[in-house]
Design a protein around this motif. Structure first.
Motif: not given
Lengths: 91, 208, 548
Positions: C135-140, C128-131, C162-164, C81-86
């Motif tokens: 990143x918060x999603x990746x670690x959180x 950058x803000x959305x990025x 999901x919401x983040x 998921x992270x691979x695709x979204x990022x």
């Protein structure tokens, strides 16, 4: 015709169309009702675009930019409706 | 600042104004697409659950919706008159017209608030009470109504703030090209146009 | 004529370059110079490429064994998921438009900046803000919905942030819309005198087309994701069948954006390749208007094909037939471009440099991805291979083999212009070939896996698939080396003592090659006036200029 008078006339036409659409909603028009309602809404939107948003004095490019959103929405609605309207045929 | 730097990256003021206006129109096209998602959802619901859609729409307060349409159209007229006045070199008249448009915008929100309050009392709000709905599709219609009008109300609020900003700015009022006022008015008209389509989509659908 | 200098005074002496115009942090982070903003984007998308590539590495390592020994089921879901979204929203979509487009669109049309320079900077900050939120999603906690956020998985069942994630993608959309708006207005209002529409470089045409998609598709994604978030938080039910909603409506709205989003990724790549091919062939492009309008046609028809993602979803088969037809139709303008590039190269005096190698690699991979796309557009085949590795291979051929290869090609082509430095050409050629080979070893086996029935998004698979998966993972390692090489020699070229680039190292046409490398702060000394057609090889005087 002065600009102010033109705007006032456009506003009067908009109010007349609002009365018309409200009245038409109460007539027994059957399945044509939503079509009439949306046709009148389109007419009102056209008046707003043409007079209030000054598309009447704009050049082609600005008109195109203004129209683009509506055209693209038509694509979205038409092709989505293609699915919803023909789903029942399958069974 | 050197004269040719004032409108950078443009060569002259006319071209800069042209670009500003085109930018605004393109932004409005993207706003149209944003609301398009809501209208597409309404279309899908109507095609799949036509009778439920009409029944649920019957719960809406048609007369308040109609009044709000008239209010918003009149407000749009005021915004257009403000542009007209600024171009004619009448900054005070422009400010008064903007103020009228802005107050009518507030009136729209007030009526909307009364409507929402009534719907809350009648248990039409999402998650409050659904006992008198026949079937989930009717609840869904109400939810969609709140999302659609809510998103619209957000845009009305932004429009009011923008008009207040334009009315307070002396430079905007005295600009014979009415650039700021003109662009704010464009935004306000579009908010109006969106409502013109929300009205038959939501309110008129419920009239029997 | 051809040997005359193009300027009376070499521009290097006449103005400081944009890179030398201030060295403070403030001069970078508050810059409104489109060239500096392009570099800000370059650094940020490279970072997100590394994040996405890290997730890809985890996926390929995990798939080495049939049991999926490295990651848990949940961990694997989060990795892809992270691979695709990022990769989609934080690398591929901004990569070419926001780096190369930002840098080149004003220069190519002879303007000193984009139409709204401050809006351009704002776009970067929004990105950058959305990025950061991503990143918060990746670690959180991660997210396990896949990049497609299908309901009801995303709205009801999925765990994690999901919401983040939705908010992050929503915010990044503003950045995209503002960039598109800026490009459209710039191309309309800031063309230099003499830069008529028939003289626009094809890079500009493709960026114009992609900007249309930016502006008109992105808001639909925004509202759709908002509805998913509202569904998840308060259960409004638009996509929930228990409440009379329709999960397919989500797919309609999502793909109304996301199919054009594929063209967002590939259209700028097509523009880059048109520039690379003509510069290497030293010939006017064959069929200029066909290539130009093919970009617009792809942008428009690309909005009418989204239903081909939904052939097995329960969509009406009659609608599917319509979408199938339109999907096949969109191959026509793509094919026109490929034919015209080929004809342009035919009997040309070709300079085989690294940019051309990337461009040729692009054409091959784009054709392979496009032809398998035609297969997938056909109802009968699609039913067989839906949600298999065949689809995964197909869109990686387009998005990685196509877009990323073109991005690297463009980066190599314009690197001397952007930085004023020359890189090691031998290493660049090796990297181009390595990327082509590594890519094919990675993804060609996936066509075979998919055709034999390996579903996507599973990390536990029957042992008979292992050989192909291992080959694919080994190819990925090779590909990683290929992608890492440019990072080394490009950065190396920046070190003190790196070779200086002349104004026009490739002997290419186009306004960007008439100004110094790197360009001065306002791109040109004085206002360029265009007097020639684009790609007017052999080069004479592409521009004349007044003494500004």
């Amino acid at each position: 015709m002065s600009g102010t008078v033109r705007l006032l006339l456009a506003w009067a036409a908009l109010m007349a169309l609002l009365a018309l659409t409200l009245g038409a909603a109460f007539l027994p028009l059957g399945p044509a009702k939503p079509w009439i309602a949306f046709a009148i809404a389109t007419a009102k939107a056209a008046l707003v675009l043409w007079f209030f948003m000054e598309m009447r004095s704009e050049r082609g490019l600005a008109r195109l930019a203004m129209l683009a959103g509506f055209v693209w929405l038509a694509i979205l609605f038409a092709l989505t409706a293609t699915d919803y309207l023909t789903r029942a045929w399958m069974t | 600042m050197a004269e040719e730097e004032r409108f950078a990256p443009f060569a002259d003021a006319a071209r800069a104004r042209d670009a500003d206006r085109l930018g605004m129109l393109i932004f409005l096209a993207s706003e149209i697409m944003l609301f398009g998602g809501i209208f597409a959802a309404a279309l899908a619901l109507r095609l799949e659950h036509g009778p439920d859609y009409a029944a649920a729409a019957g719960h809406l307060k048609l007369w308040l919706g109609t009044a709000n349409t008239a209010i918003l159209l009149t407000s749009s007229l005021m915004a257009a008159l403000a542009v007209e006045a600024a171009r004619a070199g009448a900054p005070r008249r422009a400010a008064r017209a903007l103020l009228a448009a802005l107050l009518l915008g507030c009136a729209f929100l007030a009526v909307k608030g009364v409507e929402y309050a009534g719907e809350y009392r009648e248990g039409l709000m999402p998650g409050t009470a659904t006992a008198h709905f026949d079937g989930p599709a009717q609840t869904l219609f109400m939810n969609l109504y709140f999302v659609g009008t809510g998103l619209h109300a957000v845009h009305v609020t932004i429009g009011i703030l923008l008009m207040a900003m334009a009315a307070l700015s002396q430079r905007a009022r005295q600009d014979r090209n009415a650039m700021l006022i003109g662009n704010v008015a464009l935004y306000w008209h579009l908010v109006d146009v969106v409502w013109l389509f929300l009205y038959p989509t939501l309110y008129l659908a419920g009239v029997r | 004529m051809t040997d005359e200098p193009r300027f009376e005074h070499p521009p290097e002496e006449a103005a400081t370059s944009y890179l030398a115009d201030g060295y403070s942090l403030r001069s970078w982070f508050l810059t409104t110079d489109h060239k500096r903003i392009a570099l800000l984007y370059l650094v940020s998308i490279t970072f997100f490429f590394l994040v996405g590539a890290g997730a890809a590495a985890l996926i390929r390592l995990d798939l080495l064994t049939p049991q999926g020994d490295l990651l848990s089921n949940d961990g694997y879901n989060r990795a892809f998921s992270i691979h695709g979204i990022v990769m989609v929203w934080f690398f591929l979509i901004p990569a070419i438009p926001n780096v190369l487009g930002n840098f080149l669109v004003p220069i190519m049309i002879g303007a000193r900046d984009l139409a709204f320079p401050r809006l351009n900077l704002l776009s970067w900050y929004i990105y950058i803000l959305s990025g950061l939120l991503t990143l918060y999603v990746v670690v959180g906690g991660g997210v396990d919905t896949g990049w497609t956020f299908y309901t009801p998985l995303s709205s009801v069942y999925a765990n994690g942030a999901v919401v983040a994630t939705i908010v992050a993608v929503f915010i990044s959309g503003f950045s995209t819309i503002l960039t598109g708006l800026n490009f459209i207005v710039t191309i309309h209002k800031l063309r230099a005198p003499g830069m008529t529409w028939s003289r626009l470089p094809l890079f500009i045409w493709s960026h114009y087309a992609v900007s249309i998609i930016f502006v008109l598709a992105t808001p639909v994604l925004a509202i759709t994701l908002l509805l998913v978030a509202a569904e998840r938080l308060i259960g409004i039910g638009v996509f929930d069948p228990r409440l009379g909603g329709d999960p397919l409506l989500f797919q309609h709205l999502f793909w109304f954006y996301s199919h054009p989003a594929v063209y967002i990724m590939v259209l700028p790549a097509l523009g880059v390749v048109s520039e690379l091919i003509t510069a290497a062939a030293h010939k006017r492009i064959f069929g200029y208007w066909f290539v130009a309008f093919a970009s617009i046609a792809i942008a428009v028809i690309g909005f009418m094909v989204w239903g081909h993602h939904m052939f097995v979803s329960g969509q009406s088969v009659y609608a599917s037939a319509v979408f199938s037809f339109l999907s096949i139709a969109v191959a026509v303008p793509s094919a026109i471009k490929v034919y015209n590039w080929t004809v342009t190269l035919y009997k040309a005096d070709i300079a085989i440099d690294a940019p051309l190698l990337f461009a040729l690699g692009f054409i091959g991979l784009f054709v392979a991805g496009g032809l398998t796309g035609l297969m997938l557009a056909m109802l009968a085949i699609d039913v067989h291979v839906t949600d298999t590795y065949f689809v995964v291979a197909h869109f990686h051929y387009i998005m990685v083999g196509g877009s990323v290869t073109a991005f690297f090609g463009g980066l190599h082509f314009w690197w001397p212009k952007i930085t004023g430095r020359l890189y090691n050409e031998t290493l660049a050629r090796i990297a181009a070939i390595l990327i082509l080979i590594g890519f094919n070893i990675t993804f060609f086996p996936q066509f075979m896996l998919g055709y034999e029935g390996m579903p996507r998004r599973y990390h536990v698979y029957p042992p008979e698939f292992q050989v192909l998966h291992v080959i694919s993972s080994m190819g990925a390692a090779l590909l990683a080396i290929g992608y890492a090489m440019p990072a080394v020699y490009l950065i190396w070229s920046l070190l003190p003592g790196g070779r200086r680039a002349p104004a026009n190292p490739w002997g290419a046409s186009g306004l960007e090659w008439t100004t110094s490398s790197p360009p001065p702060q306002h791109n040109f000394i004085g206002q360029p006036v265009v007097v020639r057609q684009p790609y007017d090889y052999p080069l004479a005087h592409p521009v004349s200029r007044d003494d500004g």
